[in-house]
Design a protein around this motif. Structure first.
Motif, PDB file in Angstrom:
ATOM      1  N   SER A 272       0.823  -1.209   0.000  1.00  0.00           N
ATOM      2  CA  SER A 272       0.000   0.000   0.000  1.00  0.00           C
ATOM      3  C   SER A 272       0.860   1.263   0.000  1.00  0.00           C
ATOM      4  N   SER A 278       2.146  -1.616  -6.924  1.00  0.00           N
ATOM      5  CA  SER A 278       0.730  -1.974  -6.930  1.00  0.00           C
ATOM      6  C   SER A 278       0.153  -1.846  -8.334  1.00  0.00           C
ATOM      7  N   THR A 324      -5.138  -2.036  -4.369  1.00  0.00           N
ATOM      8  CA  THR A 324      -5.195  -1.935  -2.905  1.00  0.00           C
ATOM      9  C   THR A 324      -6.591  -2.241  -2.356  1.00  0.00           C
TER      10      THR A 324
END
Lengths: 625, 525
Positions: A272, A278, A324
């Motif tokens: 995160s 990500s 996320t």
């Protein structure tokens, strides 16, 4: 009960060890029953231990087992928190059903007890993976599931293709593990420990989006890509279908391949704060989802359709955790475990009833011959296609909605996901229509029949979950999100957009799914069956020749390098030099034949005398001190 | 105090004499008596492991100076670094004797050679006098030379001579370096001395350190062996009888890696820090290179021999990375490699006795005809590829995690060896064991009880060390720490610290009981 959570691992492990030595003596039905009962016991222990967590606000507990690698800051301990509890329930629950199924499916196999040895070993390994409280224990489980997978894929090792598939799975996974290992090196060099407590508890000390956290997460991703069969390391999974079908259901659909998703969700504290990584996770996921869905369309083998479908669905999960949206990713992991396990087991029942036939073009009209397999598979088919209110609809749609809601480039990923949804509905309908509808196209002598109760019972149970499991996390009642909340506390997670948008998005995906089904219905039911042959179909069926490509660009050149290293560099170069020097010395010595006695003893004597002389000289000099 | 170590080293000598005295008419007694006698050093070693004080330092030290002017004598001791090598040696000899049941030609000489070999190897690991060390180091050569040369297979003479000449060549450097070391220390010590602990006190110029470092290093590098000095090993392994291969891989090679720690790191810390990276480079080249070469070997025994070179590279990398984790990993890997590669050689010996071929292409489908054999083989393969739960993992994992901070690039390259090991071992397994059994392999008999008895203790240790390595790690931790601290004190080297050191919230390791999970562990900074 939480203190006894180690039993969850210990029971199947005991089963594996016990059956390894005593399996032959225990014999056919009982070894399977023992193995099954142990996994069922594990499931209930886990269920009881998880009860307090259902009340919500369950932070988790560490359970110390024994001191292990002190210099790496890790003990062998377990972490019982909502995430690991959920994973444990999935693994033991679906695992138990598949054990039951296996007692019927493997009936009469000459190595029946050995099958359950490996199956129990797998359950224990997978539980180490999800229950460990450090990256080191996760890695242990990670590798052990690789071992179990190897053993089970090549279970029928007399078949060269099965043996090769097992090896391929292990080696390709190891390529991923190479990345995982390097990630662990950097984690250790950064935090001085591999335990989750230390690493996640101090992740906020790292610079957001900095080089360290980006490197760690990208390398973890390499590991996840290997285990979860994502681009470019997915090639082992279709081949893994060489294993017995219960194995495909358990390991290569419901549990092991989701380990990469679990790993990323578990490391949410790191991912995160690594936006680039990500993004890469989500992109890999989206591309894999689309790519594998296309290939699934061209498969003739019922199990290979499902294999590519699994790869594709794992891509959705990667999209989610990359966005996320960890809960959404884990939610899809859960629903997928039910409907994909069901699809594989259903396919297994079909194959079983068709005397081993796997080619869908040689099936057809099985609806009436196998009503239970058919009925339950319909549920799974609607679930994976994203038809409400079946499980897959809720989880897939949450992923798509969140991805869309992130805006910007994420909308492109949403579009990819949507196209994939249409393709998914299409190839799954193709599978269903070719198998169960239309005229029989069976080979002569085949008399399709329904499977024994041990096989149909798990189908029915899974069908119930494939139908209803989505309801645990609907926008109206997000129970799973509340349950998992403590595991992702302090982490910035993405949420679905508010207002009317999610409803519109849901409507669009349902329409797209219905469209996919409708197209397939016209193509495979209302009209005469199309002929799916020719260059283009071959290309898709062969997965765009990626295996060949790897063969030509990696395996063959690698072999050539190894051969030149072995037979030219080593044999002629390095050793040639050694022998050359030896030969030269020998020629020199031949000139001085007096000394050349050819006897080691005299060399020894000479050496000894030389040493004595030196020491004598030292003695004399030493006297001067 | 009872001279435990003299007793330990003396037992095989006595055993050799007893064996020599058994009358010809009772030669059926040779093997059982030898096996029984070989259990005695194992018992002593077991006692030592059991009673070893984990505080570390040399224990059971004996020191009798024989030659006062040169301070040469019987100075021996065991610390956490050598303890498990002694134990491994004592463990592998009974196994090797059991594995020699098929030796019929000149059995007596064979067994005497084995016991002499055991004396030499044990001596190497306990000697704290450099001349004594050298003598033991050389003693080892002779019985091994005979074992390969007399009881080896077809190309044994070439292999034996190559082994002998190659290692003797290294020994020459060792001898010269030892003498130069003593001479240099002479003025400072007021006498010539070959006592290890005395020599370790004496400073020397960095030029001399460099020379001597490499003098020792050449001898040890040949023994290990490090690339490109490794080509004697595949020949020796392939030609040696089973017990010879087991002992060669199991303990003889470890004389080199042990020597690096005991002598190079301790006596030449400055040169170690300066040139260690070059040794580590050779080690890592060896890991990848030998793995590649192993992949395509047509001979299964040669394949395992090359895998040895590859695995030993990890040990050397760990040693020269100079962190607690890496050096500990290196040492435990010495033991682990001895067990897993030893097991592989034993297994190859068993199949060779049945088929008289070592060619991979001649096998195939053995898993259906010999399920127990193939089960053990697969077990050893996975121990060798570093599967968690088995011993190989602990060493490899610690070496890799621990070496990264010192040599990041080298360690990443080394980690690729983990992939390659899976490639060459599993590919070999696939070709030998899977598929339908060929005609020639249809009627092979599975392992007999004796063979199973040989393998079970090894398998047991492989699992034990893999699951619970703590007793081993505990016993070596202080001594490894001492070695690194010594280097830190005498050079500018400092152990790498981790990036967030000092900034971490204190994290309490999980104890028995109920700690909350650590997302929010509180503490100071």
């Amino acid at each position: 009960m939480v203190d006894l959570i180690w039993l969850v691992i210990a029971l199947p492990l005991l089963g594996a060890v016990g059956l390894l030595f005593l399996g032959k003596r225990i014999g056919e039905p009982n070894s399977g029953r023992i193995a099954t009962l142990l996994v069922i016991a594990s499931f209930f222990i886990a269920l009881i231990a998880a009860l307090p967590a259902f009340g919500g606000d369950f932070e988790g507990e560490n359970i110390f087992l024994f001191e292990w690698l002190p210099s790496l800051g890790v003990n062998f301990s377990l972490l019982w928190d909502p995430l690991s509890a959920m994973m444990t329930l999935v693994v033991t629950g679906v695992g138990a059903l598949i054990h039951i199924y296996g007692t019927g499916y493997m009936d009469g196999d000459s190595r029946y007890p050995r099958f359950f040895t490996y199956l129990n070993l797998f359950i224990a390994s997978m539980l180490i993976l999800v229950l460990g409280d450090s990256f080191a224990t996760m890695f242990v489980g990670w590798e052990l599931v690789g071992l179990s997978s190897y053993l089970l894929i090549s279970f029928w090792f007399e078949k060269p293709s099965a043996a090769a598939a097992g090896k391929k799975a292990f080696v390709v996974n190891r390529i991923g593990d190479f990345g995982f290992l390097i990630a662990l090196m950097i984690i250790f060099a950064t935090f001085g420990s591999l335990s989750y407590d230390t690493v996640f508890g101090n992740a906020d000390k790292l610079q957001v989006g900095g080089a360290t956290v980006t490197a760690i997460t990208l390398l973890l991703l390499v590991g996840a890509v290997g285990k979860s069969a994502q681009l470019p390391l997915y090639v082992w999974l279709p081949d893994a279908m060489e294993g017995p079908t219960p194995v495909s259901a358990l390991i290569h659909a419901a549990t092991m391949v989701t380990a990469g998703v679990y790993m990323i969700a578990r490391s949410a504290s790191l991912f995160s704060i690594a936006p680039v990584s990500s993004g890469v996770v989500a992109t890999v996921g989206a591309l894999t989802a689309l790519f594998a869905a296309i290939i699934a369309i061209g498969q003739r083998d019922i199990k290979r359709v499902l294999a590519y479908s699994t790869i594709s669905q794992l891509g959705y999960m990667f999209m989610a955790v990359g966005a996320t949206a960890y809960v959404a990713g884990v939610f899809h992991l859960l629903t997928h475990a039910f409907f994909k396990a069901l699809l594989f087991l259903g396919a297994g029942a079909v194959i079983h009833g068709m005397h081993g036939e796997q080619d869908m073009w040689k099936m057809g009209g099985l609806r009436k011959k196998m009503p239970i397999a058919f009925g339950t598979m319909v549920v799974a088919w609607l679930a994976i296609s994203g038809i409400p209110p079946f499980a897959g609809f809720w989880s897939k749609d949450e992923i798509l909605a969140i991805t869309y809601g992130k805006g910007g480039a994420w909308v492109a990923l949403w579009a990819v996901g949507l196209v994939t949804a249409a393709l998914t509905a299409f190839y799954m309908s193709r599978l269903m229509f070719l198998t169960f509808w239309g005229e029989p196209r069976w080979d002569d002598g085949i008399e399709p029949h329904e499977s024994p109760r041990s096989m149909t019972l798990p189908l029915v149970v899974l069908a119930v979950f494939a139908a209803g499991a989505g309801l645990i996390n609907t926008p109206f009642r997000p129970s799973l999100e509340h349950f998992l909340e403590p595991a992702f506390a302090f982490i910035k997670v993405a949420h679905a957009p508010e207002g009317i948008t999610p409803w519109v998005l849901a409507g669009v995906s349902v329409l797209v799914a219905l469209g996919g089904i409708a197209v397939a219905y016209r193509r495979y039911v209302t009209r005469t069956l199309p002929v799916e042959e020719g260059e283009r179909w071959d290309l898709v069926e062969n997965g765009f020749g990626v295996d060949d490509l790897y063969g030509r660009t990696i395996v063959l050149p690698g072999k050539a390098v190894a051969e030149s290293a072995a037979f030219t560099v080593d044999a002629k170069g390095v050793d040639g030099l050694v022998n050359g020097v030896g030969g030269a010395v020998k020629r020199l010595a031949d000139a001085a034949t007096v000394l050349q006695t050819g006897q080691v003893r005299s060399y020894g004597t000479t050496m000894f005398l030389g040493a004595v002389a030196v020491i004598a000289w030292l003695l004399i000099r030493g006297g001067a001190f | 105090m009872f001279p435990v170590l003299a007793f330990l080293v003396g037992l095989p000598v006595v055993a050799a004499i007893v064996i020599a005295l058994i009358p010809k008419s009772r030669s059926e007694l040779l093997l059982p008596v030898a096996f029984g006698l070989s259990l005695l050093p194992l018992a002593v070693a077991g006692y030592m492991v059991w009673t070893f004080n984990t505080a570390g330092g040399f224990q059971w030290v004996e020191s009798t100076i024989w030659l006062q002017q040169l301070r040469i004598g019987w100075t021996v001791g065991v610390d956490g670094i050598s303890l498990f090598l002694v134990a491994l040696t004592a463990f592998l000899f009974p196994i090797s004797i059991l594995a020699s049941a098929n030796i019929s030609d000149r059995l007596r000489g064979y067994l005497v050679s084995l016991f002499v070999l055991e004396t030499g190897v044990l001596g190497v690991f306990i000697a704290l006098d450099l001349v004594l060390f050298f003598v033991f180091f050389e003693i080892v050569l002779i019985p091994m030379f005979f074992m390969i040369g007399i009881w080896g297979s077809s190309n044994r003479r070439y292999a034996a001579i190559k082994f002998f000449v190659y290692t003797a060549f290294g020994s020459a450097f060792l001898l010269v370096s030892i003498i130069a070391l003593a001479v240099n220390a002479g003025p400072a010590l007021q006498t010539i001395s070959f006592q290890w602990n005395e020599l370790a006190q004496v400073p020397m110029t960095s030029t001399l350190q460099t020379w001597l470092f490499f003098g020792f290093a050449i001898a040890f590098a040949i023994k290990v062996p490090l690339f490109p000095l490794h080509t004697w090993l595949p020949d020796a392994h392939t030609e040696a009888p089973t017990a010879g291969s087991v002992l060669l891989a199991g303990v003889l090679l470890k004389m080199g890696t042990y020597g690096f720690i005991r002598f190079n790191l301790i006596l030449f810390p400055e040169a170690t820090v300066k040139y260690g990276k070059w040794i580590a480079l050779l080690a890592v080249i060896g890991i990848v290179y030998a793995a590649l070469v192993a992949t395509v070997q047509p001979d299964i025994k040669r394949l395992v021999a090359y895998s040895s070179v590859s695995h030993l590279g990890f040990i050397v990398l760990g040693i020269f990375a100079l962190t607690l984790t890496s050096v500990q990993g290196g040492i435990i890997q010495m033991v682990n490699h001895g067990l897993s590669t030893g097991a592989l050689f034993l297994l190859i010996g068993m199949i060779y006795e049945r088929t008289h071929t070592r060619k991979i292409a001649d096998y195939g489908g053995l898993a259906s005809t010999m399920p127990i054999f193939s089960g053990f083989f697969l077990f050893a393969v996975f121990a060798s590829v570093g599967l968690p739960g088995l011993n190989g993992f602990i060493g490899e994992f610690m070496v890799l995690i621990g070496s990264w901070q010192t040599f990041p690039v080298l360690t990443v390259v080394a980690a690729s060896g983990v992939v390659l090991a899976a490639v060459y071992l599993l590919w070999a397994y696939e070709r030998v064991f899977t598929g339908p059994p060929g005609k020639a392999n249809k009627d092979l008999e599975d392992l007999n009880p004796r063979e199973i008895a040989i393998l079970v203790p090894i398998a047991f240790l492989i699992v034990l060390l893999g699951v619970y390595p703590k007793p081993v790690l505990d016993r070596m931790e202080n001594d490894v720490n001492a070695v690194i601290s010594r280097i830190e004190q005498s050079t500018s080297y400092e152990r790498p610290t981790f990036d967030l050191e000092g900034q971490l919230r204190i994290s309490v390791p999980a104890e028995q009981g109920n700690n909350s999970s650590g997302e929010s562990s509180e503490g100071s900074e």
